[in-house]
Design a protein around this motif. Structure first.
Motif, PDB file in Angstrom:
ATOM      1  N   UNK A 158      16.286  -3.657   2.594  1.00 19.37           N
ATOM      2  CA  UNK A 158      14.927  -3.586   2.487  1.00 19.37           C
ATOM      3  C   UNK A 158      14.527  -2.770   1.150  1.00 19.37           C
ATOM      4  N   UNK A 159      13.405  -3.508   0.482  1.00 14.43           N
ATOM      5  CA  UNK A 159      12.885  -3.168  -0.927  1.00 14.43           C
ATOM      6  C   UNK A 159      11.517  -2.491  -0.724  1.00 14.43           C
ATOM      7  N   UNK A 160      11.225  -1.638  -1.688  1.00 14.98           N
ATOM      8  CA  UNK A 160       9.865  -0.923  -1.542  1.00 14.98           C
ATOM      9  C   UNK A 160       9.106  -0.406  -0.453  1.00 14.98           C
ATOM     10  N   UNK A 161      10.023   0.122   0.318  1.00 16.44           N
ATOM     11  CA  UNK A 161       9.715   0.412   1.471  1.00 16.44           C
ATOM     12  C   UNK A 161       8.610   1.263   1.807  1.00 16.44           C
ATOM     13  N   UNK A 162       8.323   2.348   0.871  1.00 15.57           N
ATOM     14  CA  UNK A 162       7.077   3.271   0.724  1.00 15.57           C
ATOM     15  C   UNK A 162       5.878   2.349   0.727  1.00 15.57           C
ATOM     16  N   UNK A 163       6.063   1.042   0.197  1.00 12.86           N
ATOM     17  CA  UNK A 163       4.747   0.401   0.245  1.00 12.86           C
ATOM     18  C   UNK A 163       4.269  -0.543   1.263  1.00 12.86           C
ATOM     19  N   UNK A 164       5.063  -0.218   2.262  1.00 19.50           N
ATOM     20  CA  UNK A 164       4.775  -1.080   3.573  1.00 19.50           C
ATOM     21  C   UNK A 164       4.747  -0.065   4.749  1.00 19.50           C
ATOM     22  N   UNK A 165       3.581   0.367   4.803  1.00 16.84           N
ATOM     23  CA  UNK A 165       3.165   1.254   5.884  1.00 16.84           C
ATOM     24  C   UNK A 165       2.909   0.575   7.117  1.00 16.84           C
ATOM     25  N   UNK A 191       0.849  -0.924   0.142  1.00 20.12           N
ATOM     26  CA  UNK A 191       0.088  -0.032  -0.001  1.00 20.12           C
ATOM     27  C   UNK A 191       0.832   1.339  -0.126  1.00 20.12           C
ATOM     28  N   UNK A 192       0.498   2.291  -1.009  1.00 25.24           N
ATOM     29  CA  UNK A 192       1.095   3.427  -0.792  1.00 25.24           C
ATOM     30  C   UNK A 192       0.267   4.575  -0.981  1.00 25.24           C
ATOM     31  N   UNK A 193       0.281   5.689  -0.333  1.00 24.34           N
ATOM     32  CA  UNK A 193      -0.742   6.827  -0.325  1.00 24.34           C
ATOM     33  C   UNK A 193      -2.259   6.249  -0.368  1.00 24.34           C
ATOM     34  N   UNK A 194      -2.360   5.336   0.593  1.00 28.02           N
ATOM     35  CA  UNK A 194      -3.583   4.632   0.675  1.00 28.02           C
ATOM     36  C   UNK A 194      -4.360   3.994  -0.584  1.00 28.02           C
ATOM     37  N   UNK A 195      -3.256   3.737  -1.351  1.00 31.07           N
ATOM     38  CA  UNK A 195      -3.572   2.885  -2.536  1.00 31.07           C
ATOM     39  C   UNK A 195      -3.203   1.293  -2.236  1.00 31.07           C
ATOM     40  N   UNK A 196      -4.069   0.449  -2.227  1.00 30.88           N
ATOM     41  CA  UNK A 196      -3.773  -0.968  -1.841  1.00 30.88           C
ATOM     42  C   UNK A 196      -3.484  -1.621  -3.130  1.00 30.88           C
ATOM     43  N   UNK A 197      -2.514  -2.747  -3.165  1.00 34.14           N
ATOM     44  CA  UNK A 197      -2.092  -3.513  -4.308  1.00 34.14           C
ATOM     45  C   UNK A 197      -1.911  -4.670  -3.565  1.00 34.14           C
ATOM     46  N   UNK A 198      -2.459  -5.918  -4.215  1.00 41.76           N
ATOM     47  CA  UNK A 198      -2.378  -7.331  -3.871  1.00 41.76           C
ATOM     48  C   UNK A 198      -1.311  -7.566  -5.055  1.00 41.76           C
TER      49      UNK A 198
END
Length: 311
Positions: free
Chosen positions: A259-266, A208-215
């Motif tokens: 660590x990868x894709x940190x902005x996508x791990x709130x 999830x990033x900026x409240x946009x969730x993605x599976x």
């Protein structure tokens, strides 16, 4: 034995022991007439006279005396059992049975148990580590630990930790061979280390990033049964793992994992202790709840550094 026999037997024993309805009534907190009625009813059900009565005295019959000899120790045992049960309600003794997923056991439960058993060495704790959605009432557990959104509405829930985060991680050697994913879609070209639940479903990679969730639909050559194994496989350079941040904090600090894709791990709300009902909570569970609440008051807020802004 009918439902009233036990109380009537206790009434008879008190009268036979005191040889007086008045003194027995004072001991039991009853009126002499109520006590007389109880003994008379017992005699009628048994078809046997237990007490000889006159206006001046009361004495057990031969049958009553024989019954009293057998009845006295049994009533004493019952009284001691009731007293012990009442004492256990106020003093934390006995066994506490807890059910929790393996991640919760490692990240939050074991540190709490260290404090709890130090304070209450007379309590035994049994922990069943189970990633399935167990019916704690049906399986005889006092309480369980789960995420709040997975709890039944009729359960009492108490937070046991602050917010949690997941981490997408890989070993430097793997990234040197395969490159660094910059956005979730890049994971499609990588060997991702997947985890399967006991029920058969695969652990979803929910980013999830900026409240946009993605599976993210990931794939890879290795499916494992728990996050400890995912961590070890990532350390061995076998692929990219998706685990709780707490599992890999030391590895990230040492540089063994990146660590990868940190902005996508709130951060998201953490684990809750849950149990059925608020009334007559068993003493061991009540004592454990005190430790949980104390830990919650002393725990720092937040879940580590904030996620960087989305790209």
């Amino acid at each position: 034995m009918v439902r009233d026999d036990l109380s009537d037997l206790a009434a008879f024993a008190a009268v036979a022991r005191h040889r007086s309805f008045r003194r027995a009534a004072a001991e039991l907190g009853l009126s002499p007439s109520a006590l007389s009625h109880a003994v008379r009813g017992l005699e009628e059900r048994m078809g046997l006279r237990l007490l000889n009565r006159t206006t001046r005295s009361v004495a057990p019959t031969e049958a009553g005396a024989a019954l009293l000899v057998r009845l006295g120790p049994a009533l004493d045992d019952i009284a001691q059992a009731v007293a012990a049960a009442r004492a256990s309600a106020s003093r934390p003794t006995g066994t506490l049975r807890l059910n929790a997923p393996r991640s919760a056991c490692r990240l939050v439960l074991m540190p709490l148990l260290s404090r709890f058993l130090t304070l209450h060495p007379e309590i035994r704790v049994e922990v069943v580590s189970d990633d399935a959605l167990t019916d704690i009432v049906g399986e005889g557990f006092d309480a369980g630990i789960r995420f709040g959104e997975r709890l039944a509405l009729d359960m009492v829930a108490v937070p046991v930790c602050g917010p949690q985060r997941f981490a997408v991680v890989a070993a430097p050697a793997y990234l040197a061979r395969r490159g660094v994913p910059e956005v979730p879609a890049d994971l499609a070209g990588h060997a991702c280390l997947r985890q399967r639940f006991p029920g058969g479903s695969l652990f979803p990679w929910e980013l999830e990033c900026d409240r946009v969730a993605e599976t993210v639909a990931v794939d890879g050559p290795l499916i494992l049964g728990d996050q400890d194994l995912v961590r070890l496989a990532a350390l061995d350079g076998l692929g990219i793992g998706f685990v709780f941040e707490g599992y890999v904090a030391d590895d990230l600090a040492s540089g063994s994992l990146m660590r990868l894709l940190s902005p996508w791990c709130p951060a998201f709300p953490g684990f809750h202790l849950y149990y059925p009902g608020r009334r007559q909570v068993p003493a061991p569970l009540r004592a454990f709840l005190d430790v949980v609440r104390e830990a919650g008051r002393s725990a720092p807020s937040g879940a580590g550094p904030a996620s960087p802004p989305c790209p």
